[in-house]
Design a protein around this motif. Structure first.
Motif, PDB file in Angstrom:
ATOM      1  N   TYR A 245       8.745  -4.440   9.323  1.00 64.60           N
ATOM      2  CA  TYR A 245       7.964  -4.813   8.139  1.00 64.60           C
ATOM      3  C   TYR A 245       8.657  -5.917   7.356  1.00 64.60           C
ATOM      4  O   TYR A 245       8.026  -6.885   6.928  1.00 64.60           O
ATOM      5  N   ALA A 246       9.958  -5.788   7.159  1.00 65.78           N
ATOM      6  CA  ALA A 246      10.697  -6.799   6.390  1.00 65.78           C
ATOM      7  C   ALA A 246      10.575  -8.173   7.045  1.00 65.78           C
ATOM      8  O   ALA A 246      10.248  -9.168   6.378  1.00 65.78           O
ATOM      9  N   LEU A 247      10.809  -8.250   8.356  1.00 68.33           N
ATOM     10  CA  LEU A 247      10.720  -9.533   9.054  1.00 68.33           C
ATOM     11  C   LEU A 247       9.311 -10.109   9.008  1.00 68.33           C
ATOM     12  O   LEU A 247       9.126 -11.299   8.772  1.00 68.33           O
ATOM     13  N   LYS A 248       8.338  -9.264   9.237  1.00 71.22           N
ATOM     14  CA  LYS A 248       6.958  -9.761   9.262  1.00 71.22           C
ATOM     15  C   LYS A 248       6.472 -10.153   7.866  1.00 71.22           C
ATOM     16  O   LYS A 248       5.693 -11.093   7.727  1.00 71.22           O
ATOM     17  N   HIS A 249       6.948  -9.466   6.832  1.00 74.12           N
ATOM     18  CA  HIS A 249       6.572  -9.877   5.473  1.00 74.12           C
ATOM     19  C   HIS A 249       7.235 -11.200   5.108  1.00 74.12           C
ATOM     20  O   HIS A 249       6.613 -12.052   4.461  1.00 74.12           O
ATOM     21  N   ILE A 250       8.479 -11.399   5.538  1.00 77.34           N
ATOM     22  CA  ILE A 250       9.136 -12.692   5.316  1.00 77.34           C
ATOM     23  C   ILE A 250       8.362 -13.788   6.043  1.00 77.34           C
ATOM     24  O   ILE A 250       8.088 -14.847   5.488  1.00 77.34           O
ATOM     25  N   GLU A 251       7.985 -13.518   7.284  1.00 77.07           N
ATOM     26  CA  GLU A 251       7.229 -14.499   8.065  1.00 77.07           C
ATOM     27  C   GLU A 251       5.886 -14.810   7.407  1.00 77.07           C
ATOM     28  O   GLU A 251       5.487 -15.975   7.317  1.00 77.07           O
ATOM     29  N   CYS A 252       5.189 -13.788   6.949  1.00 81.70           N
ATOM     30  CA  CYS A 252       3.917 -14.010   6.249  1.00 81.70           C
ATOM     31  C   CYS A 252       4.127 -14.878   5.017  1.00 81.70           C
ATOM     32  O   CYS A 252       3.360 -15.807   4.752  1.00 81.70           O
ATOM     33  N   HIS A 253       5.175 -14.576   4.265  1.00 79.80           N
ATOM     34  CA  HIS A 253       5.465 -15.353   3.059  1.00 79.80           C
ATOM     35  C   HIS A 253       5.767 -16.810   3.411  1.00 79.80           C
ATOM     36  O   HIS A 253       5.264 -17.730   2.774  1.00 79.80           O
ATOM     37  N   LEU A 254       6.563 -17.026   4.461  1.00 79.68           N
ATOM     38  CA  LEU A 254       6.915 -18.381   4.878  1.00 79.68           C
ATOM     39  C   LEU A 254       5.695 -19.187   5.291  1.00 79.68           C
ATOM     40  O   LEU A 254       5.600 -20.374   5.031  1.00 79.68           O
TER      41      LEU A 254
ATOM     42  N   PRO B 281       0.828  -1.208   0.000  1.00 81.43           N
ATOM     43  CA  PRO B 281       0.000   0.000   0.000  1.00 81.43           C
ATOM     44  C   PRO B 281       0.862   1.259   0.000  1.00 81.43           C
ATOM     45  O   PRO B 281       1.933   1.290   0.605  1.00 81.43           O
ATOM     46  N   TYR B 282       0.402   2.273  -0.672  1.00 74.28           N
ATOM     47  CA  TYR B 282       1.107   3.550  -0.742  1.00 74.28           C
ATOM     48  C   TYR B 282       1.166   4.173   0.652  1.00 74.28           C
ATOM     49  O   TYR B 282       0.217   4.103   1.415  1.00 74.28           O
ATOM     50  N   LEU B 283       2.290   4.756   0.989  1.00 77.25           N
ATOM     51  CA  LEU B 283       2.549   5.419   2.271  1.00 77.25           C
ATOM     52  C   LEU B 283       2.528   4.472   3.473  1.00 77.25           C
ATOM     53  O   LEU B 283       2.288   4.881   4.595  1.00 77.25           O
ATOM     54  N   LEU B 284       2.784   3.193   3.223  1.00 74.20           N
ATOM     55  CA  LEU B 284       2.938   2.257   4.322  1.00 74.20           C
ATOM     56  C   LEU B 284       4.229   2.590   5.049  1.00 74.20           C
ATOM     57  O   LEU B 284       5.208   2.974   4.443  1.00 74.20           O
ATOM     58  N   ASN B 285       4.249   2.476   6.347  1.00 72.46           N
ATOM     59  CA  ASN B 285       5.435   2.709   7.154  1.00 72.46           C
ATOM     60  C   ASN B 285       5.844   4.179   7.117  1.00 72.46           C
ATOM     61  O   ASN B 285       6.926   4.532   6.678  1.00 72.46           O
ATOM     62  N   LYS B 286       4.985   5.016   7.611  1.00 68.26           N
ATOM     63  CA  LYS B 286       5.241   6.456   7.606  1.00 68.26           C
ATOM     64  C   LYS B 286       6.419   6.838   8.499  1.00 68.26           C
ATOM     65  O   LYS B 286       7.076   7.837   8.275  1.00 68.26           O
ATOM     66  N   SER B 287       6.734   6.020   9.511  1.00 70.58           N
ATOM     67  CA  SER B 287       7.792   6.396  10.450  1.00 70.58           C
ATOM     68  C   SER B 287       9.193   6.009   9.979  1.00 70.58           C
ATOM     69  O   SER B 287      10.162   6.456  10.559  1.00 70.58           O
TER      70      SER B 287
ATOM     71  N   GLY C  73       2.574 -18.565   4.401  1.00 65.45           N
ATOM     72  CA  GLY C  73       1.481 -18.502   3.434  1.00 65.45           C
ATOM     73  C   GLY C  73       0.370 -17.555   3.838  1.00 65.45           C
ATOM     74  O   GLY C  73      -0.780 -17.743   3.459  1.00 65.45           O
ATOM     75  N   LEU C  74       0.702 -16.519   4.601  1.00 68.43           N
ATOM     76  CA  LEU C  74      -0.290 -15.546   5.051  1.00 68.43           C
ATOM     77  C   LEU C  74      -0.269 -14.313   4.160  1.00 68.43           C
ATOM     78  O   LEU C  74       0.732 -14.009   3.524  1.00 68.43           O
ATOM     79  N   ASP C  75      -1.363 -13.601   4.129  1.00 67.78           N
ATOM     80  CA  ASP C  75      -1.462 -12.390   3.319  1.00 67.78           C
ATOM     81  C   ASP C  75      -0.651 -11.258   3.934  1.00 67.78           C
ATOM     82  O   ASP C  75      -0.689 -11.047   5.149  1.00 67.78           O
ATOM     83  N   PHE C  76       0.093 -10.529   3.097  1.00 70.53           N
ATOM     84  CA  PHE C  76       0.921  -9.420   3.578  1.00 70.53           C
ATOM     85  C   PHE C  76       0.106  -8.314   4.232  1.00 70.53           C
ATOM     86  O   PHE C  76       0.614  -7.569   5.066  1.00 70.53           O
ATOM     87  N   SER C  77      -1.153  -8.197   3.872  1.00 66.77           N
ATOM     88  CA  SER C  77      -1.972  -7.122   4.426  1.00 66.77           C
ATOM     89  C   SER C  77      -2.212  -7.276   5.921  1.00 66.77           C
ATOM     90  O   SER C  77      -2.692  -6.348   6.572  1.00 66.77           O
ATOM     91  N   LEU C  78      -1.842  -8.440   6.471  1.00 64.58           N
ATOM     92  CA  LEU C  78      -1.983  -8.635   7.915  1.00 64.58           C
ATOM     93  C   LEU C  78      -1.047  -7.724   8.699  1.00 64.58           C
ATOM     94  O   LEU C  78      -1.267  -7.485   9.881  1.00 64.58           O
ATOM     95  N   VAL C  79       0.017  -7.230   8.046  1.00 68.34           N
ATOM     96  CA  VAL C  79       0.967  -6.331   8.704  1.00 68.34           C
ATOM     97  C   VAL C  79       0.759  -4.947   8.113  1.00 68.34           C
ATOM     98  O   VAL C  79       0.888  -4.749   6.917  1.00 68.34           O
ATOM     99  N   ASN C  80       0.419  -3.994   8.967  1.00 72.53           N
ATOM    100  CA  ASN C  80       0.178  -2.633   8.483  1.00 72.53           C
ATOM    101  C   ASN C  80       0.503  -1.625   9.579  1.00 72.53           C
ATOM    102  O   ASN C  80       0.853  -1.995  10.696  1.00 72.53           O
ATOM    103  N   ASP C  81       0.403  -0.348   9.243  1.00 72.48           N
ATOM    104  CA  ASP C  81       0.753   0.694  10.205  1.00 72.48           C
ATOM    105  C   ASP C  81      -0.100   0.641  11.472  1.00 72.48           C
ATOM    106  O   ASP C  81       0.353   1.061  12.531  1.00 72.48           O
ATOM    107  N   ASN C  82      -1.306   0.112  11.372  1.00 71.22           N
ATOM    108  CA  ASN C  82      -2.191   0.060  12.536  1.00 71.22           C
ATOM    109  C   ASN C  82      -1.767  -0.995  13.559  1.00 71.22           C
ATOM    110  O   ASN C  82      -2.134  -0.911  14.723  1.00 71.22           O
TER     111      ASN C  82
END
Length: 190
Positions: A127-136, A114-120, A138-147
């Motif tokens: 984000y990198a670790l959690k996206h790798i974990e999601c990929h490993l 998503p655009y403007l993800l990780n504003k800080s 088989g979870l959707d990347f949208s589970l990790v977000n700024d909220n």
């Protein structure tokens, strides 16, 4: 060893994760696979050392198939002794038979973010670790977000705490021996 300083840095909302934290989590991802705590058929880790050894060995094999000999370092991967942090003791073509059917050229695929993800910006390691974990897993990347990035930081701290208190992982870390390095005086630069 999980210290209060490490936990504070991981959970600090404006703190960057350092290489130590990222390396520790990547180690845990590998151990979770090696120990079969995650579904092993979905997850595989390949180091650049292994990839380079395979490429170099294959080039040597193609030059002269009759005189080709497998290097000791590559053989140690073959019998499951390497990588040192993920020893399986499984032998290729005996215990692991699917490597021939899944082996293919690397491809790069981009995951839409998503655009403007990780504003800080300080959360990029999280984000990198959690996206790798999601990929490993088989979870959707949208589970990790700024909220929920704060909770993602807490989960990383918890995972490291849990590993620091896991007898099996503690034993594996205590028995860790780095791989023997084969020193070749010839260095080729591309």
């Amino acid at each position: 060893m999980l210290t209060s300083e490490l936990a504070a840095r991981i959970m600090g909302p404006t703190e960057w994760l350092l290489n130590h934290e990222i390396d520790a989590m990547m180690y845990l991802f590998t151990e979770m696979t090696t120990l079969r705590r995650w579904e092993p058929s979905k997850v595989a880790f390949m180091s650049c050392m292994f990839s380079n050894q395979m490429k170099t060995s294959f080039e040597e094999f193609r030059k002269d198939k009759k005189k080709f000999k497998v290097l000791e370092l590559l053989h140690r991967y073959d019998i499951g002794e390497l990588p040192a942090h993920g020893r399986t003791r499984l032998m290729w073509d005996l215990d692991v038979t699917c490597i021939r059917q899944q082996l293919k050229q690397y491809t790069v695929s981009y995951a839409p973010m998503p655009y403007l993800l990780n504003k800080s910006n300080s959360d990029c390691g999280v984000y990198a670790l959690k996206h790798i974990e999601c990929h490993l897993l088989g979870l959707d990347f949208s589970l990790v977000n700024d909220n929920n990035i704060r909770e993602a930081r807490q989960k990383i701290a918890y995972d490291l705490w849990e590993a620091a208190n896991d007898p099996e992982i503690i034993l594996r870390m205590a028995q860790y021996t780095p791989p023997k390095m084969i020193i070749n005086p010839l260095v080729e630069l591309d």
